[in-house]
Design a protein around this motif. Structure first.
Motif, PDB file in Angstrom:
ATOM      1  N   VAL A 157     -13.243  -5.169  -7.917  1.00 58.82           N
ATOM      2  CA  VAL A 157     -13.239  -3.999  -8.668  1.00 58.82           C
ATOM      3  C   VAL A 157     -14.452  -3.225  -9.164  1.00 58.82           C
ATOM      4  O   VAL A 157     -14.375  -2.010  -9.188  1.00 58.82           O
ATOM      5  CB  VAL A 157     -12.210  -4.420  -9.989  1.00 58.82           C
ATOM      6  CG1 VAL A 157     -12.155  -3.026 -10.973  1.00 58.82           C
ATOM      7  CG2 VAL A 157     -11.015  -4.919  -9.713  1.00 58.82           C
ATOM      8  N   VAL A 281     -11.233  -3.289 -17.939  1.00 58.51           N
ATOM      9  CA  VAL A 281     -10.290  -3.668 -17.030  1.00 58.51           C
ATOM     10  C   VAL A 281      -9.735  -4.967 -17.097  1.00 58.51           C
ATOM     11  O   VAL A 281     -10.338  -6.086 -17.238  1.00 58.51           O
ATOM     12  CB  VAL A 281     -11.124  -3.774 -15.473  1.00 58.51           C
ATOM     13  CG1 VAL A 281     -10.103  -4.213 -14.143  1.00 58.51           C
ATOM     14  CG2 VAL A 281     -11.841  -2.625 -15.195  1.00 58.51           C
ATOM     15  N   PRO A 282      -8.366  -5.000 -16.858  1.00 63.89           N
ATOM     16  CA  PRO A 282      -7.597  -6.367 -17.228  1.00 63.89           C
ATOM     17  C   PRO A 282      -7.691  -7.081 -16.064  1.00 63.89           C
ATOM     18  O   PRO A 282      -7.877  -6.703 -15.219  1.00 63.89           O
ATOM     19  CB  PRO A 282      -6.142  -5.913 -17.605  1.00 63.89           C
ATOM     20  CG  PRO A 282      -5.977  -4.587 -16.861  1.00 63.89           C
ATOM     21  CD  PRO A 282      -7.379  -4.047 -16.729  1.00 63.89           C
ATOM     22  N   LEU A 306      -7.360   0.837 -21.371  1.00 65.60           N
ATOM     23  CA  LEU A 306      -7.121  -0.192 -20.172  1.00 65.60           C
ATOM     24  C   LEU A 306      -7.289   0.717 -19.129  1.00 65.60           C
ATOM     25  O   LEU A 306      -6.651   1.919 -18.916  1.00 65.60           O
ATOM     26  CB  LEU A 306      -5.758  -0.892 -20.476  1.00 65.60           C
ATOM     27  CG  LEU A 306      -5.444  -1.621 -19.304  1.00 65.60           C
ATOM     28  CD1 LEU A 306      -4.130  -2.413 -19.750  1.00 65.60           C
ATOM     29  CD2 LEU A 306      -4.839  -1.008 -18.156  1.00 65.60           C
ATOM     30  N   GLU A 308      -7.320   1.143 -14.594  1.00 68.63           N
ATOM     31  CA  GLU A 308      -7.040   0.288 -13.658  1.00 68.63           C
ATOM     32  C   GLU A 308      -7.541   0.978 -12.187  1.00 68.63           C
ATOM     33  O   GLU A 308      -7.544   0.370 -11.322  1.00 68.63           O
ATOM     34  CB  GLU A 308      -5.454   0.392 -13.317  1.00 68.63           C
ATOM     35  CG  GLU A 308      -4.399  -0.348 -14.349  1.00 68.63           C
ATOM     36  CD  GLU A 308      -3.199  -0.236 -14.077  1.00 68.63           C
ATOM     37  OE1 GLU A 308      -2.640  -1.104 -13.646  1.00 68.63           O
ATOM     38  OE2 GLU A 308      -2.527   1.080 -14.104  1.00 68.63           O
ATOM     39  N   ASP A 312      -8.890   6.582 -13.199  1.00 64.91           N
ATOM     40  CA  ASP A 312      -8.590   6.618 -14.890  1.00 64.91           C
ATOM     41  C   ASP A 312     -10.029   6.667 -15.376  1.00 64.91           C
ATOM     42  O   ASP A 312     -10.069   7.215 -16.575  1.00 64.91           O
ATOM     43  CB  ASP A 312      -8.210   4.917 -15.148  1.00 64.91           C
ATOM     44  CG  ASP A 312      -6.759   4.730 -14.796  1.00 64.91           C
ATOM     45  OD1 ASP A 312      -6.108   5.820 -14.562  1.00 64.91           O
ATOM     46  OD2 ASP A 312      -6.265   3.673 -14.542  1.00 64.91           O
ATOM     47  N   ALA A 330      -7.263   2.075  -7.484  1.00 68.92           N
ATOM     48  CA  ALA A 330      -6.762   0.837  -7.386  1.00 68.92           C
ATOM     49  C   ALA A 330      -5.230   0.524  -8.002  1.00 68.92           C
ATOM     50  O   ALA A 330      -5.064   0.706  -9.101  1.00 68.92           O
ATOM     51  CB  ALA A 330      -7.576  -0.320  -7.846  1.00 68.92           C
ATOM     52  N   GLY A 331      -4.339  -0.155  -7.290  1.00 68.02           N
ATOM     53  CA  GLY A 331      -3.039  -0.576  -7.969  1.00 68.02           C
ATOM     54  C   GLY A 331      -2.366   0.650  -8.445  1.00 68.02           C
ATOM     55  O   GLY A 331      -1.489   0.124  -9.217  1.00 68.02           O
ATOM     56  N   SER A 332      -2.762   1.795  -8.139  1.00 68.36           N
ATOM     57  CA  SER A 332      -1.816   2.768  -8.987  1.00 68.36           C
ATOM     58  C   SER A 332      -0.563   3.479  -7.858  1.00 68.36           C
ATOM     59  O   SER A 332       0.185   4.163  -8.215  1.00 68.36           O
ATOM     60  CB  SER A 332      -2.758   4.197  -9.373  1.00 68.36           C
ATOM     61  OG  SER A 332      -3.123   4.734  -7.966  1.00 68.36           O
ATOM     62  N   GLY A 333      -0.782   2.710  -6.762  1.00 70.14           N
ATOM     63  CA  GLY A 333       0.343   3.203  -5.720  1.00 70.14           C
ATOM     64  C   GLY A 333       1.716   2.579  -6.165  1.00 70.14           C
ATOM     65  O   GLY A 333       1.699   1.641  -6.872  1.00 70.14           O
ATOM     66  N   GLU A 334       2.610   3.312  -5.526  1.00 70.88           N
ATOM     67  CA  GLU A 334       3.962   2.639  -6.031  1.00 70.88           C
ATOM     68  C   GLU A 334       4.518   1.396  -5.120  1.00 70.88           C
ATOM     69  O   GLU A 334       3.753   1.009  -4.180  1.00 70.88           O
ATOM     70  CB  GLU A 334       5.217   3.622  -6.155  1.00 70.88           C
ATOM     71  CG  GLU A 334       5.014   4.520  -7.298  1.00 70.88           C
ATOM     72  CD  GLU A 334       6.086   5.755  -7.278  1.00 70.88           C
ATOM     73  OE1 GLU A 334       6.754   5.667  -6.450  1.00 70.88           O
ATOM     74  OE2 GLU A 334       5.768   6.484  -7.996  1.00 70.88           O
ATOM     75  N   THR A 335       5.434   0.555  -5.456  1.00 68.64           N
ATOM     76  CA  THR A 335       5.444  -0.616  -4.857  1.00 68.64           C
ATOM     77  C   THR A 335       7.089  -0.745  -4.451  1.00 68.64           C
ATOM     78  O   THR A 335       7.789   0.123  -4.589  1.00 68.64           O
ATOM     79  CB  THR A 335       5.426  -1.889  -5.654  1.00 68.64           C
ATOM     80  OG1 THR A 335       6.274  -1.592  -6.677  1.00 68.64           O
ATOM     81  CG2 THR A 335       4.095  -1.703  -6.686  1.00 68.64           C
ATOM     82  N   ASP A 337       9.178  -2.670  -5.359  1.00 70.77           N
ATOM     83  CA  ASP A 337      10.053  -3.454  -6.310  1.00 70.77           C
ATOM     84  C   ASP A 337      11.631  -2.999  -6.237  1.00 70.77           C
ATOM     85  O   ASP A 337      12.435  -3.787  -6.396  1.00 70.77           O
ATOM     86  CB  ASP A 337       9.450  -3.334  -7.624  1.00 70.77           C
ATOM     87  CG  ASP A 337      10.057  -4.405  -8.668  1.00 70.77           C
ATOM     88  OD1 ASP A 337      10.244  -4.018  -9.647  1.00 70.77           O
ATOM     89  OD2 ASP A 337      10.538  -5.553  -8.120  1.00 70.77           O
ATOM     90  N   THR A 338      11.648  -1.836  -6.057  1.00 76.85           N
ATOM     91  CA  THR A 338      13.214  -1.132  -5.984  1.00 76.85           C
ATOM     92  C   THR A 338      12.786  -0.124  -5.066  1.00 76.85           C
ATOM     93  O   THR A 338      12.178   0.836  -5.383  1.00 76.85           O
ATOM     94  CB  THR A 338      13.725  -0.836  -7.219  1.00 76.85           C
ATOM     95  OG1 THR A 338      12.743   0.544  -7.870  1.00 76.85           O
ATOM     96  CG2 THR A 338      13.943  -1.680  -8.387  1.00 76.85           C
ATOM     97  N   ARG A 347      15.941   8.199  -4.819  1.00 77.14           N
ATOM     98  CA  ARG A 347      15.426   7.731  -6.044  1.00 77.14           C
ATOM     99  C   ARG A 347      15.191   8.912  -7.427  1.00 77.14           C
ATOM    100  O   ARG A 347      15.787   8.823  -8.427  1.00 77.14           O
ATOM    101  CB  ARG A 347      14.009   7.123  -6.068  1.00 77.14           C
ATOM    102  CG  ARG A 347      13.808   6.091  -7.357  1.00 77.14           C
ATOM    103  CD  ARG A 347      12.472   5.707  -7.238  1.00 77.14           C
ATOM    104  NE  ARG A 347      11.573   6.782  -7.451  1.00 77.14           N
ATOM    105  CZ  ARG A 347      10.428   7.153  -6.931  1.00 77.14           C
ATOM    106  NH1 ARG A 347       9.770   6.266  -6.155  1.00 77.14           N
ATOM    107  NH2 ARG A 347       9.636   8.272  -7.262  1.00 77.14           N
TER     108      ARG A 347
END
Lengths: 416, 416
Positions: A157, A281-282, A306, A308, A312, A330-335, A337-338, A347
């Motif tokens: 990170v 950063v968590p 916080l 990410e 940010d 980092a990590g801001s893309g959609e996933t 999950d659904t 959607r």
């Protein structure tokens, strides 16, 4: 030295003396120097004719030799920047000055958090090496700090942030240590950006020695800075007082990884004290190296943000509207999950449905055709509502109709 | 059914009818039933002699047969709990009632967040299976929710929390889904604790079918609950309205992992709406399955609590002072970032030093003996201060003294 033409030798010599005679981060010394000016203050200290608090802090080294320090500095390509110099980073140090003035006005009664790692006094001078610009420090600069014994996640990170910020013209400031610091510095250099190492000891002796090459690379285009003169050892209290410089020489501070006793928490405290935004950063709650970060996020008085992604951080340290879309967040893309990637239109259409239309949609079958009456029964809704909602669902591509009735469109089937 | 003796058959029949005739989470229906009572309201709906909003929501199924539902329920060991029953979880549902009354008093103008996933209306009745106690739901209960497609990290944390909370007598509430839900339920059962599955469809048809055994285990000592009668399919809107029950049947909700579109975010919104504390587990910023969690933590209006350990959750859902020290806290241990495990005493001693004593400590060498004068020079502090500080340092076990001078103690050497 480059500022010799504008700052008198007398002032430079006095500033060199002051930076050696007392340890950094003393409000008493700073206030004394502010009141009398560096030349008079230095002379008084040398004679020992100073108020008791100043005497206590300067007695041991009052016969030190500033010529030797200036010579050693010149020998190592280090210059002394005084507050009287046009190169002095007024914007950055101004934050510390405001805090110091405020505390002095209150009669120097510091709270324990203000004392943690030295008092929030502005530096008396800065020893600097490198080709970067000193005066603009604090503008578009992000401190990236964290544990020396970082995890692969933390270093990843830190590198991501260091690279992404430097690529956007943000100066990456850190402490030159192993772990998070080095990962951020190196990534900034890798992006062709400028990085600033704020050193706890004299900058002629890079610490840790293993990062000596990193110090050289930082100086080439960026800066290495210390408030202690050449030859100063990196004592623990110098690390702590150094941290206030990291915080004030940046627009904001990002803590990437920190254990509960990490020095990065001290930098975070300084960041809050000088009124700069603190970003955190968590990480996994199963990682002890993120425990300190989470503690910062839980402190309501810190108001830590916080973060990410590079975006940010950019949103905080760059000017408004400057945060890029393409900064490798980092990590801001959609996933997944659904719904799969192809179902975005469906959607969005579903999200825009009012509750009644959504319920009608739920009353439809995937492949079996249903009449309006059947949909009403299944969805538990009135026939009139069904008849009203169906055209919108069809227009949104969610349903298909036939003389047998209605059913989900192919896109909606995949979505459901 | 167990409450037949105190709740009249007439009321039970009306409640069964009401739970079938309309989809859950409608304020209009709830208000109508509250105004006229279940028996009169049910009869009016059956005749179709009701206000237009109620008619719209009930027309399609107003001829439904509550006897059939009650029979099917009895066949599957499911009982109907009505608000008129002594078993009704008044404390838990009271939170929803307050919200519903408040919204109705404002004239039913819902904000979009209040509408998200149905309106925050109390359930009209609850279909229940299992040996657990219904009336005490909402007391010492923690909802643990999150993504179905959880990562190993998420399932690990869910299991850690589920086990640790159940071991402390906290009821673990969730939705019975794959991923986080199942991990939390199973761990609670593994700890010999009670768990509650709140089902979106009728509880005679466990969803997902792969978790049918989990439903059975939950009912044995715990509960399976739904507001939809037997045979109801788990439609999307029923999942969303179900989430408000998960939130209100618990003392607080913990979101363990959630992508940006996860249903767990809907449960979190319900939790905030009903005024329960929302707890969120952070994760790596490189994991899309933690992005939703971080988004919750960033929402200032949610006031979500970042939780790292069982103790953190216990502090919220258990009574004051009940949080145990031995509850298997995740990641709350101290780390090896600075100092080894044997150096705790030294570390504590160092923390208790005032700034002057600390500076004297820094002026000491590891093995070389230094005189008081040498220490004063190295530390940059007055001789008097050094002489004053040394006895305290020696008492704290940080230094050793000799006629040659002073140096660090062995413990302090290891620490530095």
């Amino acid at each position: 030295m480059s500022t010799a033409s504008v700052v008198s030798d007398e002032v430079q010599l006095a500033r060199a003396y002051l930076s050696r005679v007392a340890e950094p981060a003393s409000l008493a010394i700073w206030e004394f120097v502010s009141a009398y000016g560096p030349v008079v203050a230095a002379a008084a200290i040398r004679r020992g004719q100073v108020p008791a608090p100043v005497a206590t802090l300067t007695a041991a080294r009052r016969r030190c030799d500033p010529y030797a320090d200036l010579e050693a500095a010149a020998h190592h390509g280090i210059r002394l920047i005084s507050p009287e110099s046009p190169d002095w980073p007024h914007l950055a140090i101004g934050a510390l000055e405001r805090v110091a003035l405020d505390i002095c006005a209150r009669g120097q009664r510091l709270t324990s958090s203000e004392r943690y790692g030295g008092e929030p006094a502005p530096p008396l001078a800065l020893w600097v090496k490198g080709t970067g610009e000193v005066s603009s420090l604090g503008v578009r600069g992000a401190a990236i700090v964290g544990a020396r014994s970082a995890t692969a996640y933390g270093e990843h990170v830190a590198a991501l942030f260091g690279y992404g910020l430097a690529a956007k013209g943000i100066t990456v400031v850190s402490g030159g240590a192993y772990g998070i610091d080095a990962a951020a510095h190196r990534a900034a250099l890798g992006a062709g950006g400028a990085t600033v190492i704020v050193s706890a000891g004299g900058i002629d002796h890079p610490y840790p020695p293993g990062n000596a090459r990193l110090y050289e690379q930082a100086a080439d285009g960026g800066l290495v800075i210390s408030e202690s003169p050449p030859g100063s050892a990196p004592h623990r209290h110098r690390f702590l007082s150094r941290n206030r410089l990291i915080a004030s020489l940046s627009t904001g501070t990002v803590v990437v990884e920190a254990a509960v006793r990490s020095g990065a928490l001290n930098t975070a405290a300084h960041c809050v004290t000088v009124g700069r935004p603190l970003m955190v950063v968590p990480g996994p709650v199963t990682s002890a190296l993120s425990t300190g970060c989470h503690r910062l996020l839980r402190r309501e008085d810190y108001r830590a943000l916080l973060v990410e992604s590079v975006d940010d951080v950019l949103a905080v340290v760059a000017g408004i509207g400057e945060a890029g879309d393409d900064a490798g967040a980092a990590g801001s893309g959609e996933t997944g999950d659904t719904g799969g990637p192809g179902s975005d239109g469906v959607r969005r259409a579903l999200e825009q449905l009012d509750p009644v239309a959504r319920r009608v949609f739920e009353g439809l079958a995937s492949r079996t055709w249903r009449t309006e009456d059947q949909i009403a029964t299944t969805a538990g809704i009135g026939l009139v509502e069904v008849l009203r909602a169906l055209p919108a669902l069809r227009l949104a591509g969610l349903t298909e109709s036939d003389d047998q009735g209605h059913r989900l469109s192919r896109g909606a089937r995949e979505r459901r």
